[in-house]
Design an enzyme around this catalytic site. Structure first.
Site, mmCIF file in Angstrom:
data_model
loop_
_atom_site.group_PDB
_atom_site.id
_atom_site.type_symbol
_atom_site.label_atom_id
_atom_site.label_comp_id
_atom_site.label_asym_id
_atom_site.label_seq_id
_atom_site.Cartn_x
_atom_site.Cartn_y
_atom_site.Cartn_z
ATOM 1 N N LYS A 55 1.532 -5.134 43.548
ATOM 2 C CA LYS A 55 2.331 -6.050 42.719
ATOM 3 C C LYS A 55 3.709 -6.297 43.349
ATOM 4 O O LYS A 55 4.314 -5.363 43.875
ATOM 5 C CB LYS A 55 2.480 -5.395 41.334
ATOM 6 C CG LYS A 55 3.343 -6.144 40.365
ATOM 7 C CD LYS A 55 2.619 -7.317 39.778
ATOM 8 C CE LYS A 55 3.561 -8.243 39.023
ATOM 9 N NZ LYS A 55 3.154 -9.652 39.110
ATOM 10 N N CYS A 140 6.341 -17.722 44.615
ATOM 11 C CA CYS A 140 6.019 -17.651 43.200
ATOM 12 C C CYS A 140 6.691 -18.775 42.425
ATOM 13 O O CYS A 140 7.887 -18.982 42.536
ATOM 14 C CB CYS A 140 6.467 -16.331 42.604
ATOM 15 S SG CYS A 140 6.096 -16.276 40.858
ATOM 16 N N ILE A 201 -3.333 -19.139 49.668
ATOM 17 C CA ILE A 201 -2.190 -19.691 48.964
ATOM 18 C C ILE A 201 -1.788 -18.814 47.769
ATOM 19 O O ILE A 201 -2.605 -18.035 47.270
ATOM 20 C CB ILE A 201 -2.472 -21.127 48.432
ATOM 21 C CG1 ILE A 201 -3.710 -21.148 47.503
ATOM 22 C CG2 ILE A 201 -2.626 -22.084 49.559
ATOM 23 C CD1 ILE A 201 -3.988 -22.528 46.860
ATOM 24 N N GLY A 254 -9.140 -18.305 44.756
ATOM 25 C CA GLY A 254 -10.417 -18.563 44.100
ATOM 26 C C GLY A 254 -11.608 -17.851 44.708
ATOM 27 O O GLY A 254 -12.753 -18.186 44.391
HETATM 28 C C1 LIG Z 1 -1.771 -12.240 36.950
HETATM 29 C C2 LIG Z 1 -1.345 -12.609 38.336
HETATM 30 C C3 LIG Z 1 -0.211 -12.003 38.892
HETATM 31 C C4 LIG Z 1 0.211 -12.342 40.195
HETATM 32 N N1 LIG Z 1 1.307 -11.718 40.737
HETATM 33 C C5 LIG Z 1 1.673 -11.993 42.034
HETATM 34 C C6 LIG Z 1 2.769 -11.313 42.649
HETATM 35 O O1 LIG Z 1 3.402 -10.422 42.074
HETATM 36 N N2 LIG Z 1 3.113 -11.663 43.935
HETATM 37 C C7 LIG Z 1 2.405 -12.622 44.636
HETATM 38 O O2 LIG Z 1 2.736 -12.914 45.801
HETATM 39 N N3 LIG Z 1 1.333 -13.260 44.081
HETATM 40 C C8 LIG Z 1 0.959 -12.969 42.814
HETATM 41 N N4 LIG Z 1 -0.125 -13.607 42.248
HETATM 42 C C9 LIG Z 1 -0.880 -14.594 43.059
HETATM 43 C C10 LIG Z 1 -2.144 -13.972 43.682
HETATM 44 O O3 LIG Z 1 -1.823 -12.883 44.533
HETATM 45 C C11 LIG Z 1 -2.962 -15.036 44.464
HETATM 46 O O4 LIG Z 1 -2.165 -15.549 45.530
HETATM 47 C C12 LIG Z 1 -3.383 -16.208 43.597
HETATM 48 O O5 LIG Z 1 -3.744 -15.762 42.304
HETATM 49 C C13 LIG Z 1 -4.570 -16.972 44.193
HETATM 50 O O6 LIG Z 1 -5.685 -16.127 44.402
HETATM 51 P P1 LIG Z 1 -6.900 -15.984 43.332
HETATM 52 O O7 LIG Z 1 -7.342 -17.375 43.000
HETATM 53 O O8 LIG Z 1 -7.916 -15.155 44.030
HETATM 54 O O9 LIG Z 1 -6.318 -15.304 42.135
HETATM 55 C C14 LIG Z 1 -0.545 -13.287 40.953
HETATM 56 C C15 LIG Z 1 -1.697 -13.876 40.382
HETATM 57 C C16 LIG Z 1 -2.102 -13.532 39.105
HETATM 58 C C17 LIG Z 1 -3.354 -14.183 38.544
#
Ligand SMILES: Cc1cc2nc3c(=O)[nH]c(=O)nc-3n(C[C@H](O)[C@H](O)[C@H](O)COP(=O)(O)O)c2cc1C
Length: 311
Positions: A55, A140, A201, A254
Site C-alpha cells: 500500500k 493517484c 496503469i 484489469g
Molecule cells: C482499493 C484500491 C486501492 C489502491 N491503492 C493504490 C495505492 O496506494 N498506490 C497506487 O499506486 N495504486 C493504488 N491502486 C491502483 C492499483 O494498484 C492498480 O494500479 C489499479 O487498480 C489498476 O489495476 P487493477 O485493474 O488490476 O486493479 C489502488 C487500487 C484500488 C482498487
C-alpha cells in the site's frame, strides 16, 4: 497449486530481472489491493508470487477520504480511498519485519505532496533490509494536492524521479497515470531521469451518481476506475510505452486471468501486477502463475521473451 512455484518449471523459465530486482516469476500484487501482506496470508502464499507492492506509503500517516470510498460499476470498481496508510515510520517498525522474516520480495509504493517528500521517503526507506525496490506513485487521482500534477506533467515527473533515484540504490519503478493525453511523453521523461522501469496503469478518473439521492456516490465525488473495464485501455498504453522506451515495462489494469496476463506479456510487458481481482479472489494471482506456466508448456514457449510480439 503446490506452493512450490519457482523461477524454473520444467523447461519454462519465468524469471525476470528489473535492474537489480530479481523476480522468480512475473506476477506481482498491485499496491493498495493487498495491504502490507499479512492481511492476505490466509489466502495466498506470497512466496509463490514475483513480488508484493505494498500500500502507498507517505511520510505521515493519512486518514484517507470521507466515505463512501468504493462503488461497483459494470466490470469495474471505483475507489476513492485517498491513500490511507500508516506512514513511513510505522511501516518500517510494524509492517516491514513481517515481510522481511518471510523473505518476500517487497516493493514499496511511495507518495508525496512535493519532490522533497518523495526524496525524504526514499532516503528513510533506503537503509532498511527487506525492501527490494521502490514504486513511485505519481499517478493517484484522489489526492487534491501534489500527486496528480506530478503524473501529468513530464517535467515534474522527471524531477521527482531524479530526486528519488539520487536518494537510493534501490531499483526505482515509476507508476504512470493513464489520465494524460500522451503517456509516452511521461514515460520517456522518467526514463531520461533515471527510472529503472515504469509500471502502468494506475486507475482512470471516473464517477458515479446515485439517482435516488441525486448526488455523487463517492464522498470524494471522483474516484479511480479499476478492474476488467480498464484492461483494453491499459493494454493499449503498455503496447505504446513498450515501443517508446528502452527500460522494462510492468503492465497493470484489469488483469484477472492468465489470458489477460499473457496479453500484457505478449504486448511486451516484462511483468504484470494484479489489483482489483485480488479483492474478488485472493488466489487469482497464484492461478495466473499456473495458467501462464501451462500455456507456455503447451505451446513450447520456454522464456517470457519468446512470448513478446516483436512489431
Ligand atoms: C482499493 C484500491 C486501492 C489502491 N491503492 C493504490 C495505492 O496506494 N498506490 C497506487 O499506486 N495504486 C493504488 N491502486 C491502483 C492499483 O494498484 C492498480 O494500479 C489499479 O487498480 C489498476 O489495476 P487493477 O485493474 O488490476 O486493479 C489502488 C487500487 C484500488 C482498487
Amino acid at each position: 497449486m503446490d506452493g512450490q512455484v519457482k523461477g524454473l518449471r520444467g523447461r519454462v523459465d519465468l524469471r525476470v530481472s528489473i535492474g537489480s530486482l530479481d523476480l522468480k516469476n512475473p506476477v506481482l500484487l498491485a499496491s493498495g489491493t493487498c495491504g502490507y501482506g499479512a492481511e492476505i496470508e490466509d489466502f495466498v502464499n506470497l512466496e509463490d508470487l514475483g513480488a508484493i507492492v505494498v500500500k502507498g506509503i507517505s511520510l505521515e500517516p493519512r486518514q484517507g477520504n470521507p466515505p463512501p470510498r468504493l462503488a461497483e460499476t459494470p466490470c469495474g470498481l471505483l475507489n476513492a480511498i485517498g491513500l490511507e496508510n500508516v506512514g513511513v515510520e510505522a511501516f518500517i517498525k510494524e509492517k516491514l519485519p513481517w515481510l522481511r522474516e518471510r523473505g518476500i520480495t517487497t516493493i514499496v509504493n511511495i507518495l508525496g505532496n512535493s519532490a522533497d517528500e518523495y526524496e525524504e521517503l526514499a532516503r528513510r526507506l533506503a537503509g532498511n533490509k527487506g525492501i527490494h525496490g521502490l514504486e513511485i506513485n505519481i499517478s493517484c487521482p484522489n489526492v487534491k494536492k501534489g500527486g496528480v500534477a506530478f503524473g501529468t506533467d513530464p517535467q515534474q515527473a522527471a524531477e521527482v524521479t531524479k530526486r528519488v533515484v539520487a536518494a537510493t540504490d534501490l531499483p526505482v519503478i515509476v507508476k504512470l497515470s493513464p489520465n494524460v493525453a500522451d503517456i509516452c511523453a511521461i514515460a520517456v521523461a522518467v526514463q531520461e531521469a533515471g527510472a529503472t522501469a515504469v509500471s502502468l496503469i494506475n486507475t482512470l478518473l471516473g464517477m458515479a451518481i446515485d439517482i435516488e439521492q441525486r448526488r455523487p456516490v463517492l464522498g470524494n465525488i471522483f474516484g479511480g476506475l479499476s478492474g476488467p473495464a480498464i484492461k483494453p485501455v491499459a493494454l493499449r498504453m503498455v503496447w505504446q510505452v513498450v515501443r517508446c522506451v528502452d527500460i522494462p515495462v510492468i503492465g497493470i489494469g484489469g488483469i484477472t486471468t492468465h489470458v489477460d496476463a499473457l496479453e500484457f506479456l505478449m504486448a511486451g510487458a516484462c511483468a504484470i501486477q494484479i489489483g482489483t481481482a485480488n479483492l474478488i479472489d485472493p488466489t487469482a494471482p497464484v492461478k495466473v502463475v499456473q495458467g501462464v506456466i501451462d500455456f507456455m508448456q503447451e505451446n513450447n514457449y520456454f522464456s517470457l521473451q519468446a512470448l513478446k510480439i516483436s512489431s
